[in-house]
Design a protein around this motif. Sequence first.
Motif, mmCIF file in Angstrom:
data_model
loop_
_atom_site.group_PDB
_atom_site.id
_atom_site.type_symbol
_atom_site.label_atom_id
_atom_site.label_comp_id
_atom_site.label_asym_id
_atom_site.label_seq_id
_atom_site.Cartn_x
_atom_site.Cartn_y
_atom_site.Cartn_z
ATOM 1 N N ARG A 119 49.809 70.553 119.735
ATOM 2 C CA ARG A 119 49.275 71.810 118.783
ATOM 3 C C ARG A 119 48.451 72.777 119.532
ATOM 4 O O ARG A 119 48.520 73.812 119.416
ATOM 5 C CB ARG A 119 48.728 71.372 117.433
ATOM 6 C CG ARG A 119 47.332 70.808 117.670
ATOM 7 C CD ARG A 119 46.706 70.033 116.333
ATOM 8 N NE ARG A 119 45.896 69.278 116.568
ATOM 9 C CZ ARG A 119 45.731 68.072 117.026
ATOM 10 N NH1 ARG A 119 46.749 67.026 117.015
ATOM 11 N NH2 ARG A 119 44.694 67.136 116.824
ATOM 12 N N GLU A 120 47.781 72.275 120.639
ATOM 13 C CA GLU A 120 46.662 73.093 121.427
ATOM 14 C C GLU A 120 47.540 74.201 122.275
ATOM 15 O O GLU A 120 47.451 75.145 122.489
ATOM 16 C CB GLU A 120 46.116 72.225 122.323
ATOM 17 C CG GLU A 120 44.883 72.969 123.135
ATOM 18 C CD GLU A 120 44.030 72.240 123.921
ATOM 19 O OE1 GLU A 120 44.019 72.502 125.215
ATOM 20 O OE2 GLU A 120 43.439 71.250 123.333
ATOM 21 N N ALA A 121 49.014 73.680 122.681
ATOM 22 C CA ALA A 121 49.826 74.581 123.398
ATOM 23 C C ALA A 121 50.154 75.630 122.309
ATOM 24 O O ALA A 121 50.682 76.810 123.067
ATOM 25 C CB ALA A 121 50.860 73.781 124.148
ATOM 26 N N PHE A 122 50.518 75.257 121.231
ATOM 27 C CA PHE A 122 51.004 76.345 120.222
ATOM 28 C C PHE A 122 50.064 77.296 119.488
ATOM 29 O O PHE A 122 50.568 78.078 118.860
ATOM 30 C CB PHE A 122 51.951 75.540 118.980
ATOM 31 C CG PHE A 122 53.069 74.820 119.862
ATOM 32 C CD1 PHE A 122 54.193 75.382 120.157
ATOM 33 C CD2 PHE A 122 53.299 73.482 119.800
ATOM 34 C CE1 PHE A 122 55.288 74.916 120.806
ATOM 35 C CE2 PHE A 122 54.310 72.758 120.331
ATOM 36 C CZ PHE A 122 55.170 73.501 120.868
ATOM 37 N N ALA A 123 48.825 76.980 119.532
ATOM 38 C CA ALA A 123 47.633 77.441 119.003
ATOM 39 C C ALA A 123 47.764 79.166 119.267
ATOM 40 O O ALA A 123 47.552 79.711 118.428
ATOM 41 C CB ALA A 123 46.473 77.019 119.186
ATOM 42 N N PRO A 124 48.024 79.470 120.221
ATOM 43 C CA PRO A 124 48.179 80.876 120.770
ATOM 44 C C PRO A 124 49.245 81.789 120.159
ATOM 45 O O PRO A 124 49.016 82.907 119.665
ATOM 46 C CB PRO A 124 48.293 81.188 122.233
ATOM 47 C CG PRO A 124 47.583 80.064 122.843
ATOM 48 C CD PRO A 124 47.957 78.613 121.754
ATOM 49 N N MET A 125 50.376 80.721 119.892
ATOM 50 C CA MET A 125 51.539 81.596 119.052
ATOM 51 C C MET A 125 51.164 81.838 117.712
ATOM 52 O O MET A 125 51.974 82.420 117.128
ATOM 53 C CB MET A 125 52.740 80.691 119.421
ATOM 54 C CG MET A 125 53.339 80.636 120.727
ATOM 55 S SD MET A 125 54.861 79.711 121.044
ATOM 56 C CE MET A 125 55.211 78.808 119.832
ATOM 57 N N LEU A 126 50.209 80.795 117.165
ATOM 58 C CA LEU A 126 50.154 81.142 115.728
ATOM 59 C C LEU A 126 48.842 82.163 115.129
ATOM 60 O O LEU A 126 48.670 81.944 114.168
ATOM 61 C CB LEU A 126 49.857 79.623 115.135
ATOM 62 C CG LEU A 126 50.925 78.577 115.151
ATOM 63 C CD1 LEU A 126 50.465 77.197 115.124
ATOM 64 C CD2 LEU A 126 52.163 78.983 114.799
ATOM 65 N N ARG A 127 48.416 82.671 116.183
ATOM 66 C CA ARG A 127 47.469 83.799 115.732
ATOM 67 C C ARG A 127 48.169 85.007 115.307
ATOM 68 O O ARG A 127 49.238 85.649 115.716
ATOM 69 C CB ARG A 127 46.828 84.256 117.183
ATOM 70 C CG ARG A 127 45.805 83.314 117.601
ATOM 71 C CD ARG A 127 44.774 83.781 118.751
ATOM 72 N NE ARG A 127 44.396 82.722 119.576
ATOM 73 C CZ ARG A 127 44.258 82.601 120.904
ATOM 74 N NH1 ARG A 127 45.188 83.395 121.499
ATOM 75 N NH2 ARG A 127 43.845 81.504 121.398
ATOM 76 N N ALA A 128 47.563 85.688 114.112
ATOM 77 C CA ALA A 128 48.152 86.588 113.326
ATOM 78 C C ALA A 128 48.214 87.882 114.059
ATOM 79 O O ALA A 128 49.065 88.672 114.112
ATOM 80 C CB ALA A 128 47.456 86.903 111.956
#
Length: 147
Positions: A119-128
């Motif tokens: 999830r740490e790798a995907f966190a930036p993609m999930l920013r609004a």
Amino acid sequence: MNTITKHLPTAARIFLGLVFTVFGLNFFLHFIPQPPAPPQADAFVGALAASGYLMALLKTTEVLAGLLLLRNRFVPLALAVLAPIVVNIVGFHLALAPAGLPVALAVLAAQLYLAWAHREAFAPMLRARTRPARQLVVAPAPSRVAA
């Protein structure tokens, strides 16, 4: 950390990698016999094959992403590439070929678990809202004036 928790991400990654590598290669090499599909499922797959490129592109993508997972290289990228494929596999089996649903749900579970584990790798993609990366400004080369 107990042994199961420690090894579960590796087991899920290898399972997912094997599924996509083996079934992707089977499209090209035909080493696993396929049972007859329901008529609607057969028509759907036939339409994809009739496009002339989509099945080959899909299966090549599956093999490459599966190999990345097996090699433990670029795992978040492989998961992101496989995500829409997994959604379509589950939808296909829900709507057209329910006999394959247990394997499809196992693949979905492994995909979701690995996405959570990374999830740490995907966190930036999930920013609004995000901003593009800053452009590297290159200073102009000094002019050479003859003295």
